[in-house]
Design a protein around this motif. Sequence first.
Motif, PDB file in Angstrom:
ATOM      1  N   THR A   1     -17.876  24.805  18.802  1.00  0.00           N
ATOM      2  CA  THR A   1     -18.882  24.815  17.736  1.00  0.00           C
ATOM      3  C   THR A   1     -18.831  26.109  16.957  1.00  0.00           C
ATOM      4  O   THR A   1     -18.890  26.115  15.711  1.00  0.00           O
ATOM      5  CB  THR A   1     -20.287  24.614  18.331  1.00  0.00           C
TER       6      THR A   1
ATOM      7  N   LEU B   1     -16.021  16.838  11.791  1.00  0.00           N
ATOM      8  CA  LEU B   1     -16.240  15.867  12.871  1.00  0.00           C
ATOM      9  C   LEU B   1     -15.997  14.438  12.409  1.00  0.00           C
ATOM     10  O   LEU B   1     -15.666  13.574  13.222  1.00  0.00           O
ATOM     11  CB  LEU B   1     -17.661  16.028  13.416  1.00  0.00           C
TER      12      LEU B   1
ATOM     13  N   SER C   1     -20.096  18.222   9.528  1.00  0.00           N
ATOM     14  CA  SER C   1     -19.788  16.792   9.450  1.00  0.00           C
ATOM     15  C   SER C   1     -18.403  16.492   8.870  1.00  0.00           C
ATOM     16  O   SER C   1     -17.738  15.563   9.370  1.00  0.00           O
ATOM     17  CB  SER C   1     -20.874  16.051   8.660  1.00  0.00           C
TER      18      SER C   1
ATOM     19  N   LEU D   1     -17.600  19.956  21.820  1.00  0.00           N
ATOM     20  CA  LEU D   1     -18.291  21.020  21.097  1.00  0.00           C
ATOM     21  C   LEU D   1     -18.802  22.134  22.006  1.00  0.00           C
ATOM     22  O   LEU D   1     -18.868  23.299  21.587  1.00  0.00           O
ATOM     23  CB  LEU D   1     -19.450  20.435  20.282  1.00  0.00           C
TER      24      LEU D   1
ATOM     25  N   PRO E   1     -13.409  12.868  15.066  1.00  0.00           N
ATOM     26  CA  PRO E   1     -14.550  12.592  15.954  1.00  0.00           C
ATOM     27  C   PRO E   1     -14.248  12.920  17.415  1.00  0.00           C
ATOM     28  O   PRO E   1     -15.181  13.081  18.210  1.00  0.00           O
ATOM     29  CB  PRO E   1     -14.800  11.090  15.754  1.00  0.00           C
TER      30      PRO E   1
ATOM     31  N   ARG F   1     -16.201  15.844  18.966  1.00  0.00           N
ATOM     32  CA  ARG F   1     -17.642  15.810  19.287  1.00  0.00           C
ATOM     33  C   ARG F   1     -17.923  16.066  20.769  1.00  0.00           C
ATOM     34  O   ARG F   1     -18.778  16.900  21.100  1.00  0.00           O
ATOM     35  CB  ARG F   1     -18.253  14.482  18.841  1.00  0.00           C
TER      36      ARG F   1
END
Length: 225
Positions: A97, A113, A110, A123, A117, A120
């Motif tokens: 993150t 991600l 966003s 993170l 994806p 996710r």
Amino acid sequence: MRRGVELRGAHVHYGPLEALHGVTLAAPAGALTVLLGRNGSGRTTVLRALAGTVALSGGAALWDGRDVTGHTARARAAAGLRFVPDRQAVHAGLGVTDNLRLAAPDGDLSPALDAYPELRPLLARRAGTLSGGEQRMLALARALLARPRVLLLDEPAQGMSPRLATRTYELLRGLDACVVLAEQRLPRALRGPATGSGRPVLVYGLGRGTVVFRGEPGDPHLPDA
């Protein structure tokens, strides 16, 4: 007017060794440019010369027709250039993150991600604990968050699964940016014609610090075709 990035008669030395011998090439803003060559061919040095992380000992680097030879790597990055090297492309001691937040001061992760994806569930992990392919995903996601005008990538899909690599090349082909890749061989996903918003592909072959080929993916003289 957006014209992309260029080298004209570029020479680069690493100590007494000359790595580029008067290389001239242009990566247009409207295409995805691939630099092909084996290790030692000069493809990575071309990326570094465009990024400003190595100095030219002769020739010039241009961006949209303007001479940026004397501009530092930091100045080129501030103007919208991003370089993703093949190693140490993420901050290994920081979390995933935090790596992404460094590239997104507004905090909106966003775009990264949505593109990947698979990040996710990672993170909360420290970037240095990720696999090689996961680190490549993270490095590319960080670059996407910066919304670069010029994106230089050294073997972007290294360590990725074939499915993820294909998606990565399709993503790069659709970016509204000047994109330059260094690869040992032309990825299968870039061999076909552009579809939809995909950009055409321009290929340069390098060997021992010189340009030995310029053409398109369908050229029968394409290196390692």
